[in-house]
Design a protein around this motif. Sequence first.
Motif, PDB file in Angstrom:
ATOM      1  N   LEU A   1      -5.725   5.764   4.957  1.00 35.85           N
ATOM      2  CA  LEU A   1      -4.554   6.047   4.124  1.00 35.85           C
ATOM      3  C   LEU A   1      -4.253   7.540   4.172  1.00 35.85           C
ATOM      4  O   LEU A   1      -5.163   8.366   4.065  1.00 35.85           O
TER       5      LEU A   1
ATOM      6  N   LEU B   1      -3.297   6.296  -4.766  1.00 33.92           N
ATOM      7  CA  LEU B   1      -4.530   6.079  -4.018  1.00 33.92           C
ATOM      8  C   LEU B   1      -5.409   5.049  -4.721  1.00 33.92           C
ATOM      9  O   LEU B   1      -5.984   4.162  -4.062  1.00 33.92           O
TER      10      LEU B   1
ATOM     11  N   SER C   1      -9.246   7.991   2.968  1.00 31.26           N
ATOM     12  CA  SER C   1      -7.986   8.720   2.754  1.00 31.26           C
ATOM     13  C   SER C   1      -8.059  10.141   3.275  1.00 31.26           C
ATOM     14  O   SER C   1      -9.119  10.773   3.274  1.00 31.26           O
TER      15      SER C   1
ATOM     16  N   GLU D   1      -5.210  13.747   3.262  1.00 27.98           N
ATOM     17  CA  GLU D   1      -4.056  14.254   2.533  1.00 27.98           C
ATOM     18  C   GLU D   1      -3.131  15.010   3.481  1.00 27.98           C
ATOM     19  O   GLU D   1      -3.587  15.667   4.427  1.00 27.98           O
TER      20      GLU D   1
ATOM     21  N   VAL E   1       0.784   7.005  -1.404  1.00 29.83           N
ATOM     22  CA  VAL E   1       0.394   6.774  -0.010  1.00 29.83           C
ATOM     23  C   VAL E   1       1.614   6.933   0.887  1.00 29.83           C
ATOM     24  O   VAL E   1       2.662   6.314   0.676  1.00 29.83           O
TER      25      VAL E   1
ATOM     26  N   ALA F   1     -11.182   1.846   1.819  1.00 30.00           N
ATOM     27  CA  ALA F   1     -10.117   2.826   2.044  1.00 30.00           C
ATOM     28  C   ALA F   1     -10.736   4.168   2.432  1.00 30.00           C
ATOM     29  O   ALA F   1     -11.728   4.592   1.828  1.00 30.00           O
TER      30      ALA F   1
ATOM     31  N   VAL G   1      -2.392  10.286   2.076  1.00 28.36           N
ATOM     32  CA  VAL G   1      -1.887  10.456   0.709  1.00 28.36           C
ATOM     33  C   VAL G   1      -1.057  11.737   0.646  1.00 28.36           C
ATOM     34  O   VAL G   1      -1.456  12.778   1.186  1.00 28.36           O
TER      35      VAL G   1
ATOM     36  N   ALA H   1      -3.914   1.567  -4.230  1.00 33.74           N
ATOM     37  CA  ALA H   1      -4.115   1.094  -2.870  1.00 33.74           C
ATOM     38  C   ALA H   1      -5.573   0.693  -2.645  1.00 33.74           C
ATOM     39  O   ALA H   1      -5.860  -0.309  -1.974  1.00 33.74           O
TER      40      ALA H   1
ATOM     41  N   LEU I   1       0.820  -1.210   0.000  1.00 34.96           N
ATOM     42  CA  LEU I   1       0.000   0.000   0.000  1.00 34.96           C
ATOM     43  C   LEU I   1       0.852   1.258   0.000  1.00 34.96           C
ATOM     44  O   LEU I   1       0.548   2.223  -0.713  1.00 34.96           O
ATOM     45  N   GLU I   2       1.894   1.283   0.837  1.00 32.19           N
ATOM     46  CA  GLU I   2       2.729   2.471   0.934  1.00 32.19           C
ATOM     47  C   GLU I   2       3.470   2.708  -0.375  1.00 32.19           C
ATOM     48  O   GLU I   2       3.949   1.764  -1.025  1.00 32.19           O
TER      49      GLU I   2
ATOM     50  N   VAL J   1      -0.113   4.045   6.420  1.00 35.04           N
ATOM     51  CA  VAL J   1      -1.311   3.221   6.495  1.00 35.04           C
ATOM     52  C   VAL J   1      -1.618   2.961   7.959  1.00 35.04           C
ATOM     53  O   VAL J   1      -0.715   2.691   8.764  1.00 35.04           O
TER      54      VAL J   1
END
Length: 696
Positions: free
Chosen positions: A493, A445, A461, A463, A474, A459, A495, A448, A440-441, A477
Motif C-alpha cells: 500500500l 491505512l 505500507s 508513504e 491509500v 499489508a 499511503v 485498509a 482499499l484505495e 495498491v
Amino acid sequence: MTTDPLLGRLVDGRYEITARIARGGMATVYLALDRRLDRQVALKVMHPHLADGVEGAAFVSRFRREARAAARLAHPGVVAVYDQGFDGETSYLTMEYVPGSNLRRLLRSEGTVPLGRTLDILDQVLGALAAAHRKGLVHRDVKPENVLITAYEGGAGDDADGRVKVADFGLARAVTEVTSTTTGTILGTVAYLAPEVIATGACDARTDVYAVGVLAFEMLTGTLPHDGTTPIQVAFQQVHDDIASPATLVPWLPEPVAELVTRFVSRDPARRPVDGGEALDALRAARLAIRSTDPEALGRRADPPAGFAPAPRPGPSADPSDDDDADSPTSGDSLDADQLDAIPVAATVSPATPPEGIDAWFPPEGSDLATERVVEQPTTRVDASDPPAPAAPDAPRRRRWPRVLAWVLTLTVLLGGGGYGAWWWFEDGPGAWTTVPAGLENATLDEAAEILAAHGLEADSTEAHDDAVPEGAVVSVSPGEGGDVRKDGTVELVVSLGVRMVTVPEGLVGAQQSDAEAALTAAELTVGRATQEWSDTVPQGEVMAASHDANESVPHSTAVTLTVSGGPAPVTVTQQVGRDRADAQAALEDLGFAVELTEDEASETVPAGRVIRQSPESGTRAHRLDTVTLTVSSGPPIIEVPNVVGLRTGAATDALTEAGFEVETVKYLGGILDTVRFQDPEGTAPKGSPVRITVW
C-alpha cells in the motif's frame, strides 16, 4: 498492417503499454500506465541492437549512468525522468508523459513561427538548457523533435500557446559513445550539429547553443541554414561554410534578432555564448530592444518557403498509429533515421578487442565442450538356446505376493499422488491464490489493513506525497484491486503524505533574474513567466518583486512569478536648440533626463542665453536618467575695434565695416575737412555692434 509485439505487454511487472507514440533511430516511445502509481507515463524502449555484441555491456552501463544523471535534473522545462530498468532484453526509460505536440509538427503545419512566439519558445528552451548546464549536463541532441509543446488548457490540440519542455537529456551521450566506439560514427541530427562536433567530436554547452541557433533560423525562415541530399553534404557545409544572417531571407527581421541568431550559429565556438544562461540573457536583451524600438515586429511572421504544403495539425493525445520518427528531422526522407543521424567522426575509433576467454562462451562445433556425453549401462545378451531353469515346487503358492505387492504399491502411489496434488493445489496451484479485495484505495491505512486481514492478507505500507489523495489515505495498491495474490501474501500500500509543501527561498527580490529562477528550481518550485516593469532605481534584469513572500510554505506545484526590472523607461529626446537656457533645461528634466551644460560659446547668429546645439539630437531614442548635453550662446564674439582717427571718412567707414562693425557718422561744421577726429568705442567691442565716428 504490422502489430507491435510490445502493445499490451506489462513491462517489469509494472508498466502496461497501451499505445505507440513515436519510433526513431534509437528507440520507440510508448504510452504506458504505471499500475503502481496509477498514472500515465512515456516509456522509451531502446532498440535491442544497441545492446548487442561485444559492446552491449558497455552500453548498458552508459545507459544506466546517463539515465541517473538525467533524473537528477529537475526543471519545469525538462521532461522528467522517473525510472530506468531492464526487463529481459528490453532496456527502458520511464519519463513524464507530455500530452501535446512537438516543434517539428508545428513547423510542418505552419511553415514558420511568429517572431514573438519564436522568442517565447527559445526563452523556455534556453531556460531548460541553462539549468542543465549549471549541473554540468550537455543535451547533445537539441532538435525540433526533442522540443515538446504541451497541450493548451484552453482547447484540445491548440498548442500555439502551450508550455515548452525539452526531452532526451543524457540519452544522446550514451548512444554516441557506444556507436562511435563500434562504428566510427557519431549520432545526432546533422543539421543541428555544431562544426566542432563533426570535425573533432568535441562537445560542450556551446554546442547546445549552436543547435538552438539553428532552431531559431528554421522557425523564423521556414528553412534550414544548410541543405543537401546526403548527410555528408550537410556536414561538409556545417564545417566549411558560415551560416548567413536570417535577415537575408526575412528582410524585415529586427537587427537585434538577426545578430543574436548569427552569434549563436557562429562556426567559432569562442564567439558563441558560453552556456545556456548567457544565451538566455542575450535573448532577453534582444527582446527588450525590440519592444523599445519596434514592438509591432513581435507579431509578424515570415512567409513559408516556396512549395510549402502544410501538414494537418496534430492533436494532443498519443495515437497508436502515429509513428513519426522521434529522432529524425523530417518524415518521409529517403534516408532512414539511423542513416540520417550517423556521420563519420574525424578520427575513426577501432572496435574494442573482445574480452579474453570469450571463445569459452561459445565452444566450437564438434568439440568435447559442445555436448555432454551420456554413459549407458551395458546389457548382457541372453542366448535363446539355453533352457529356462525349472520352477521350484512351491512356485504356484508364491505367485500371490507380487500381485499383493503391486496392489499395495498402486494404492501407495495413488494416496501419495493425491496428497501431493492436494499439497500442490493449496501451496502453488489455484487454491493458493485469492484476489485483492476492493475498497482499499482512498481508505485510511488502518481501514485498509482491517479489510486485508479479513481476507487473510497482510499489508506492507510505504508513504509518498500526492496532490489529490488526502493525507493518511491509500493512494495505490500493488497488486491492484481484483489482482491475484497468495492467500498468505502481502499487499503493498502507498499511503499519501498529502500535498508536498516547499518553502519559498529567500533573496529573490534584489537578485538577478537567472539567479532567482535557479533558486526557485533548486527549491523544486515552478517558475512562472516573468513580467517586466520600468524602474529608475532598480537595475535592469534585477528582480523587483515576487508573487510569494520569502519563507512562505506553498504546495510544490505553485508557480512563483517574478517581476523583473527593465531599467529606466525609454524616452524620445525633444528639440531644445534655440530655446532659452532655463526653459530647455526644465523641459529635459521633466522628461527624466539629466542635463549637462558646456561652457558658453560665442555666436553671431544665436542670441546670448539661447541653446546653440544639443547631444543627443532631437528624435533620438534614449532612456530616463540618460544625460543630454546643451551648449548655450554667449552672444557675438568680442573683437578689436580698428583705430580710424585721422582717416578720411570713406577710409574709416571701410575699415570698420570690414572688421564687422556698423558705422554711425557725426559731422561738425558739415565735415568740411573730411577727417575723423573721434571714435566711440575704442579698443574692443562685440562684433556687429555700432561704432560712432566724429568728422570735422
